[in-house]
Design a protein around this motif. Structure first.
Motif, mmCIF file in Angstrom:
data_model
loop_
_atom_site.group_PDB
_atom_site.id
_atom_site.type_symbol
_atom_site.label_atom_id
_atom_site.label_comp_id
_atom_site.label_asym_id
_atom_site.label_seq_id
_atom_site.Cartn_x
_atom_site.Cartn_y
_atom_site.Cartn_z
ATOM 1 N N SER A 30 77.156 42.966 53.761
ATOM 2 C CA SER A 30 77.023 42.074 54.918
ATOM 3 C C SER A 30 76.381 42.748 56.125
ATOM 4 O O SER A 30 76.090 42.087 57.121
ATOM 5 C CB SER A 30 78.398 41.534 55.326
ATOM 6 N N GLY A 31 76.153 44.058 56.054
ATOM 7 C CA GLY A 31 75.532 44.758 57.169
ATOM 8 C C GLY A 31 76.449 44.938 58.359
ATOM 9 O O GLY A 31 76.014 44.878 59.506
ATOM 10 N N LEU A 32 77.727 45.204 58.112
ATOM 11 C CA LEU A 32 78.644 45.472 59.219
ATOM 12 C C LEU A 32 78.268 46.759 59.939
ATOM 13 O O LEU A 32 78.292 46.839 61.162
ATOM 14 C CB LEU A 32 80.084 45.574 58.708
ATOM 15 N N PHE A 33 77.932 47.778 59.162
ATOM 16 C CA PHE A 33 77.512 49.051 59.733
ATOM 17 C C PHE A 33 75.980 49.039 59.878
ATOM 18 O O PHE A 33 75.311 48.071 59.541
ATOM 19 C CB PHE A 33 77.967 50.206 58.852
ATOM 20 N N LEU A 34 75.443 50.115 60.386
ATOM 21 C CA LEU A 34 73.990 50.221 60.574
ATOM 22 C C LEU A 34 73.247 50.260 59.251
ATOM 23 O O LEU A 34 73.805 50.619 58.215
ATOM 24 C CB LEU A 34 73.663 51.493 61.351
ATOM 25 N N TYR A 35 71.948 49.920 59.303
ATOM 26 C CA TYR A 35 71.024 50.208 58.233
ATOM 27 C C TYR A 35 70.325 51.511 58.595
ATOM 28 O O TYR A 35 70.221 51.881 59.769
ATOM 29 C CB TYR A 35 70.016 49.070 58.062
ATOM 30 N N LEU A 36 69.814 52.199 57.591
ATOM 31 C CA LEU A 36 69.203 53.508 57.832
ATOM 32 C C LEU A 36 68.052 53.435 58.827
ATOM 33 O O LEU A 36 67.873 54.335 59.647
ATOM 34 C CB LEU A 36 68.717 54.116 56.507
ATOM 35 N N ASP A 37 67.262 52.346 58.788
ATOM 36 C CA ASP A 37 66.110 52.271 59.691
ATOM 37 C C ASP A 37 66.520 51.883 61.112
ATOM 38 O O ASP A 37 65.659 51.787 62.000
ATOM 39 C CB ASP A 37 65.058 51.301 59.161
#
Length: 303
Positions: free
Chosen positions: A293-300
């Motif tokens: 769900s993208g709760l944390f950051l994405y690498l970019d």
């Protein structure tokens, strides 16, 4: 029924409604002991920072961030402008979360705000080249502090880690194998672990095990018994706080600092060409397993 003067003057007036972001910030303020600083909204997305002093606060923040579609960001890993398509809450750790409990002479249980300087003073030589003020949460998240050689994640001394997943569930992860299958007793890991080993068997990932530097942001090489036993905790070394939230760690004393290199692993042109598509595929799949769900950051989105 009688009506006082204040109620009479305001009778019939509509209450000013708050935005969802303002509601979010108020609920964060009520849920944790630390102070919240609202940086306001920009183009429909809000940003705020909060300081927490209890491990349980992370669980409250996860629930609120999931409800309001806000990214839960370890302070210092990203800036507001980098976070794409959602609001963000930057979480700082108070020194109150820096306790270190010895486990015999050669290991300890450490909270996430404990610093490299604390551990080095206690004889943990793997922190020799880590700035003294760096917290364990940031040490874990930052790839520049970890051994770049495939199969050498054990030089970190990380043995077990208590984590919170993106769905709010918690678990203690570490080594497992024939005699220790405890991670497999966790429902979400029953799905994740087989997929990780499937990734590890892909041609480009297997080939990467023979390189001088590990090329991926997530340490799948920790799941291959090359120079040490398999250990799931070490998968998160250098993960930039994009997969899980670190709560506590068991760390063993190591006799020397690991072999590190500044920034990204250095690959030859031929190696880069082979891995250019594989890196995006592998890192995206690991991210999708732990944090769909993208709760944390994405690498970019990271600095």
């Amino acid at each position: 029924m009688t009506m006082n003067r204040r109620a009479f003057l305001s009778f019939g007036k509509k209450a000013v409604s708050q935005s969802p972001w303002q509601n979010f910030c108020q609920r964060v303020a009520r849920s944790v002991k630390g102070q919240i600083r609202d940086q306001g909204e920009l183009e429909g997305y809000g940003a705020a920072s909060v300081t927490i002093s209890r491990l349980a606060d992370a669980l409250h923040l996860q629930a609120l961030c999931a409800e309001y579609d806000a990214a839960m960001v370890l302070d210092g890993i990203a800036v507001r402008d980098n976070v794409i398509g959602r609001s963000c809450l930057s979480v700082r750790l108070e020194p109150a979360l820096s306790q270190v409990e010895p486990l015999g002479d050669n290991a300890c249980l450490a909270q996430p705000a404990a610093t490299a300087g604390q551990l080095l003073a206690m004889g943990y030589c793997q922190f020799e080249h880590v700035p003294a003020e760096v917290t364990l949460a940031h040490w874990l998240a930052s790839p520049e502090y970890h051994d770049v050689r495939p199969g050498y994640t054990h030089t970190s001394g990380l043995e077990r880690i208590h984590v919170m997943f993106a769905d709010g569930k918690t678990a203690v992860l570490g080594g497992f194998g024939v005699n220790d299958e405890s991670p497999l007793s966790i429902p979400s890991l029953q799905r994740i672990i087989p997929n990780l080993f499937e990734l590890l068997r892909e041609d480009d990932v297997e080939w990467s095990l023979g390189l001088a530097c590990w090329p991926f942001s997530y340490r799948l090489d920790a799941l291959k018994a090359l120079h040490a036993d398999i250990n799931l905790a070490r998968l998160f070394l250098g993960h930039r706080a994009t997969l899980v939230w670190a709560q506590e760690m068991v760390i063993r004393k190591m006799p020397q600092a690991p072999l590190v290199t500044p920034g990204k692993a250095v690959l030859s042109e031929q190696e880069r060409e082979r891995l250019v598509h594989s890196i995006t595929h592998v890192e995206g799949r690991v991210k999708g397993l732990f944090d769909p769900s993208g709760l944390f950051l994405y690498l970019d989105e990271c600095l």
